[in-house]
Design an enzyme around this catalytic site. Structure first.
Site, mmCIF file in Angstrom:
data_model
loop_
_atom_site.group_PDB
_atom_site.id
_atom_site.type_symbol
_atom_site.label_atom_id
_atom_site.label_comp_id
_atom_site.label_asym_id
_atom_site.label_seq_id
_atom_site.Cartn_x
_atom_site.Cartn_y
_atom_site.Cartn_z
ATOM 1 N N CYS A 108 0.844 -1.208 0.000
ATOM 2 C CA CYS A 108 0.000 0.000 0.000
ATOM 3 C C CYS A 108 0.877 1.255 0.000
ATOM 4 O O CYS A 108 0.379 2.365 0.141
ATOM 5 C CB CYS A 108 -0.950 0.000 1.194
ATOM 6 N N GLU A 137 -1.888 1.250 -4.567
ATOM 7 C CA GLU A 137 -1.703 -0.126 -4.093
ATOM 8 C C GLU A 137 -1.094 -0.884 -5.266
ATOM 9 O O GLU A 137 -1.531 -0.721 -6.406
ATOM 10 C CB GLU A 137 -3.052 -0.733 -3.717
#
EC number: 2.1.1.-
Length: 367
Positions: free
Chosen positions: A324, A358
């Site tokens: 992330c 992401e």
């Protein structure tokens, strides 16, 4: 962009900018072209948190501008699911005339599912009593009568009142199979369900034809480990948060999966156990040496993998890394590229219209 207005017309441009940024970040590592996965342009977030502002008889949701810190009134929030939007207005309308429910209410958290279930957590700067609970039960019943499949929770300092339960069960269609995931209030879940499905299907695709077992660190509620179980003989997964471990155990049973073992321990401790540095009571009865883990899956927090864990994962022929935070991924790749090369790269637009990215990489050991 404001909370009530998404720049939908800029969706393609912002995704192209992220793709270019990811390519630049990955250029030192001779990565392949990224596979790019789009988000729905609106109603993509299954979770949302709002502060509550009281202004005499008025009461409404607010957010704060990240740059100016100014307060912004939010009556609709197109980034969130349509279910959250419907409940936002119904909940405020129902609480506003009730002094016991209103008093010192400072935040509402929403967690919704694709399957139509929703949790609303009401956070207070005061102790909650029986009178509050009676009013909250009436509120829940009234909202259920309006058609909401609702769980209502009250929170205050060192207090949590569940009227019924503190979880909802989500159903995600993953590569031709419906997967049941118990999602617990105040625990981590993937916020963008459509992108979560795409991430799970990508992870399944890149591990097709795998040999041996899978080791997963930071497994949460079993989101990835349960979906990936069909590609491996066995899965061994670790997680530190107690509610997530309990949800993962439920999900294993609900999905009738018999080849996944969850261990409650920190990734750093597990690294020590795998390296034989020390023994842990909670590993009694689990023969780590019996596992033939050819693939390791990591989905670490924003800080990335610590140095010891990076060294540990280098021992595996294949590393599947969901990140992330591409910056900390790149920091880890500085070391990982010494032993592995990137064979697949993906960009998942989990958070449209923000700078957050992401991404996923599959690393395979250099011959």
């Amino acid at each position: 962009m404001t909370p009530e207005n998404l720049p939908i017309e800029r969706y393609d441009d912002q995704l192209a900018e992220k793709t270019a940024r990811l390519k630049t970040l990955m250029s030192p590592f001779t990565a392949p072209e990224p596979e790019v996965f789009r988000s729905p342009v609106s109603h993509y977030r299954m979770r949302a948190e709002f502060r509550i502002w009281h202004d005499e008889d008025e009461m409404y949701h607010i957010m704060f501008d990240q740059q100016t810190k100014q307060r912004i009134r939010v009556d609709k929030f197109p980034a969130a699911s349509e279910l959250i939007n419907r409940l936002m207005s119904a909940l405020i309308a129902a609480i506003k005339p009730e002094p016991i429910l209103r008093r010192k209410l400072f935040q509402i958290d929403y967690l919704s599912t694709r399957s139509g279930k929703i949790i609303a957590s009401l956070l207070y700067h005061r102790k909650l009593d029986d009178e509050w609970q009676q009013q909250a039960e009436k509120l829940r019943d009234d909202l259920r009568a309006q058609g909401f499949d609702l769980q209502l929770i009250g929170r205050a300092s060192k207090m949590k009142i569940m009227l019924d339960q503190d979880y909802v069960d989500e159903v995600l269609p993953v590569a031709g199979r419906d997967m049941i995931y118990r999602q617990v209030e105040n625990s981590f879940t993937q916020p963008n369900a459509a992108l979560n499905i795409q991430m799970l299907e990508w992870a399944l695709d890149v591990t097709t034809g795998s040999k041996g077992d899978l080791l997963e660190l930071y497994c949460g509620n079993g989101n990835f480990s349960l979906a990936l179980a069909r590609n491996f003989e066995r899965v061994l997964a670790t997680e530190i948060a107690k509610p997530s471990v309990a949800a993962a155990q439920y999900n294993i049973a609900a999905n009738q999966i018999d080849n996944v073992q969850i261990i409650r321990m920190a990734a750093e401790d597990f690294t020590q156990a795998m390296n034989g540095v020390r023994e842990f009571n909670r590993l009694k009865g689990i023969d780590l040496s019996s596992y033939n883990c050819e693939t390791i899956f990591v989905d670490p927090p924003r800080s990335g993998l610590d140095d010891e864990t990076v060294k540990m994962v280098q021992a595996y022929p294949r590393i599947l890394y969901i990140s992330c935070n591409p910056e900390t991924l790149c920091a880890n790749l500085e070391t990982l590229q010494q032993t592995h090369s990137i064979s697949r790269l993906a960009l998942f637009d989990q958070f449209p219209y923000t700078h957050h990215m992401e991404c996923g990489v599959l690393l395979e050991k250099r011959v």
